[in-house]
Structure formats: C-alpha cells, structure tokens
Design a protein around this motif. Sequence first.
Motif, PDB file in Angstrom:
ATOM      1  N   TYR A 289      14.260  64.267   2.364  1.00 45.57           N
ATOM      2  CA  TYR A 289      13.506  65.247   3.143  1.00 45.57           C
ATOM      3  C   TYR A 289      12.845  66.275   2.229  1.00 45.57           C
ATOM      4  O   TYR A 289      13.379  66.615   1.167  1.00 45.57           O
ATOM      5  N   GLN A 290      11.720  66.781   2.681  1.00 47.59           N
ATOM      6  CA  GLN A 290      11.193  68.027   2.148  1.00 47.59           C
ATOM      7  C   GLN A 290      11.848  69.158   2.924  1.00 47.59           C
ATOM      8  O   GLN A 290      11.881  69.149   4.157  1.00 47.59           O
TER       9      GLN A 290
ATOM     10  N   ALA B 218      14.018  69.047  -2.414  1.00 50.50           N
ATOM     11  CA  ALA B 218      14.182  67.688  -1.895  1.00 50.50           C
ATOM     12  C   ALA B 218      15.650  67.535  -1.512  1.00 50.50           C
ATOM     13  O   ALA B 218      16.541  67.829  -2.320  1.00 50.50           O
TER      14      ALA B 218
ATOM     15  N   LEU C 217      11.801  69.739  -5.534  1.00 49.43           N
ATOM     16  CA  LEU C 217      10.808  68.865  -4.916  1.00 49.43           C
ATOM     17  C   LEU C 217       9.631  68.748  -5.878  1.00 49.43           C
ATOM     18  O   LEU C 217       8.988  69.751  -6.199  1.00 49.43           O
TER      19      LEU C 217
ATOM     20  N   PHE D 118      10.848  75.322  -2.348  1.00 50.55           N
ATOM     21  CA  PHE D 118      10.956  74.018  -1.719  1.00 50.55           C
ATOM     22  C   PHE D 118      12.029  73.190  -2.426  1.00 50.55           C
ATOM     23  O   PHE D 118      12.314  73.395  -3.613  1.00 50.55           O
TER      24      PHE D 118
ATOM     25  N   ILE E 257      10.338  62.463   3.865  1.00 49.49           N
ATOM     26  CA  ILE E 257       9.278  62.048   2.953  1.00 49.49           C
ATOM     27  C   ILE E 257       9.570  60.722   2.270  1.00 49.49           C
ATOM     28  O   ILE E 257       8.721  60.197   1.537  1.00 49.49           O
TER      29      ILE E 257
END
Length: 313
Positions: free
Chosen positions: A44-45, A56, A126, A54, A35
């Motif tokens: 990244y996600q 990061a 995230l 979720f 991302i």
Amino acid sequence: MLTAYTGLATAVCGGRAQALPPGYRFAQLEIQQAIGEGGFSIVYQAFDHQQQRFAAVKEYIPTTIAERNAEGVVVPRNPFLLPTFNAGRDYFCQEAKILGSLAHPGIPPLWDFWQANGSAYISTPLYGGTTLKKRYAQHPALVTETWLRRLLASLLPTVAAVHRQGCLHRDISWDNIQIAEHQWPILLDFGSACFWATGGARETNIVLKPGFSPVELYCNSGGYAHGPWSDIYAIGALLATLITGRLPPVSLTRSIEDRYQPLAQCGPAGYSQRFLRAIDAALEVHPADRPQDIAAFARLLAIDLHGQACVIT
C-alpha cells in the motif's frame, strides 16, 4: 506496534479486492491505496501523519490460502491451512528482521513492523520511479554495456552489503529493482531472503522465478548449497535478459539438458567479450563453477566495487 485502528475491509475473494480500503488507519498511519500485490502480500501507499511522510506498507495476506473476513481479520480459507498460514507469517516476520539488520542506500530501511488483524505489516520508504522490468519495456534502447556497467556499479555493492551481513536475497530480478530519477537503484522484496551464514537457508520461504532462480533454489538435496553464488546467478540472468530480451532457460531444465547459448559465443553487437564471458560465468549451472562472491564477479566484469556509485536514468 499495537495501535488502535478503524474501518472495515472488504471480504471479496482475489487480489486487490482483499486490500484494506483507503482511509484505513493504524494510529498515525493512513492507508491511501493498494499499489502492488504478490502471492503472499499486498503493498500500500500510506501516509504517516505524525512523521509527515509517505510510506510503503506491506501486508502479509497469501490470497491463495487466506482471505479477509467481515471484521477485517486475515484468516485461512479453511482450518487445515492454518499451519501453512502461520508458517508464512513467520517467514514474513523473518523478512522484517532481515531488513532491520541491513543498512545501505540501495536497500529500503525498515521503518516499522507490527502485527494486527491476524496478519503482519512492514513499513518502509515509498520510492518513486518504476521497476527495471517496466523501464526496459518502455526504453529497451537504453540498454548498452555502458548503461549496464552503471547499473552494476550501484547494484553489486548493494548485494555485497547484503552478503557481508550474512544474508542472501534469493529473488534478484528485474521486478525487484526500482529505478528512480537521480537515485540509486533500490533492491526490493526481501521475502525470500535468509541468514545463510547461520544455516537458515533451508528454513525460509523461497519464491522461485523461472529464468532467474539458480538450480540450488529448486533442490533441497544433491549438495547444492545456497550462497552468494546463488544471487550471482540471478544477476547474470538479469544481465542476459536485458541484453537479449529473453529469459535464460530454466536452471532446473539446464541441469538435465543445457540449451543455454553462451553470450560470448553469440557475440551480441556492442558488448565486449570480457563482459559477456563474465555473465556466462555467473550463469554456470553448477554453483561451484560460478564466481563465489561479488568481489570475484566484479573482477571478471572489471568493475570497481569501491568506486563511485552511479545514478541510473
């Protein structure tokens, strides 16, 4: 965190092509998509199957000097770059250490840190929303003195909390502030941060951002020490940029010939002289001429550091 992982990454030169593929696993943590990227890392996600949340995930991969090989290991592009690559990884580990030492609603908490694939990884929440830079590009008319004061009512206490822990951010800009609905503004990217109170300011990586970076970040001599005033300059540059739509002149150039036009003299419509003079004070070239800490800067702005933090929309 030493865990089993599966999958192979591509070994194509350049940016996202170096990213781990969707589905790549670090035990319970599954990479979903890249991302974001910078000169030293890819973000990244990911999804944590154990915690059902979720995340990061930031991976150290300086693509100008390193690449991912066919086995998915991040390696220098040639052996002569190994010392530089290893030093950068050490700086990345320092970022994780700093994040782990901070606790504030406006700072991403460190969820995990581990080394694998010849690289290192940082996991944080995230966040939704968008950067302040993108928000401004989409809705420039949002920016008024009232709106900026609401932003500062949250941002200044966040930066003050960083300083109280003996740290400096050293990369505050509109790229590194995340704005989400019904949330505090989040201060991101501590890749240039340092423990300044213990004398570590000269021993860490610095990302120079023209317009935002103060002169002392460019100079390793001449008596220009790093301190809270360094972050205050960046905040002043952020405010000036949002008000005028233009970055201030590069600070190193200003130290030779200063062509910055003080906001208090330009008098943009809708802004009080006190507010503009405070921003001009933050943007003084010489560190000693700026407010020396966030409390002093807040007094110039007439902002209560202990008041109610504001949600920015």
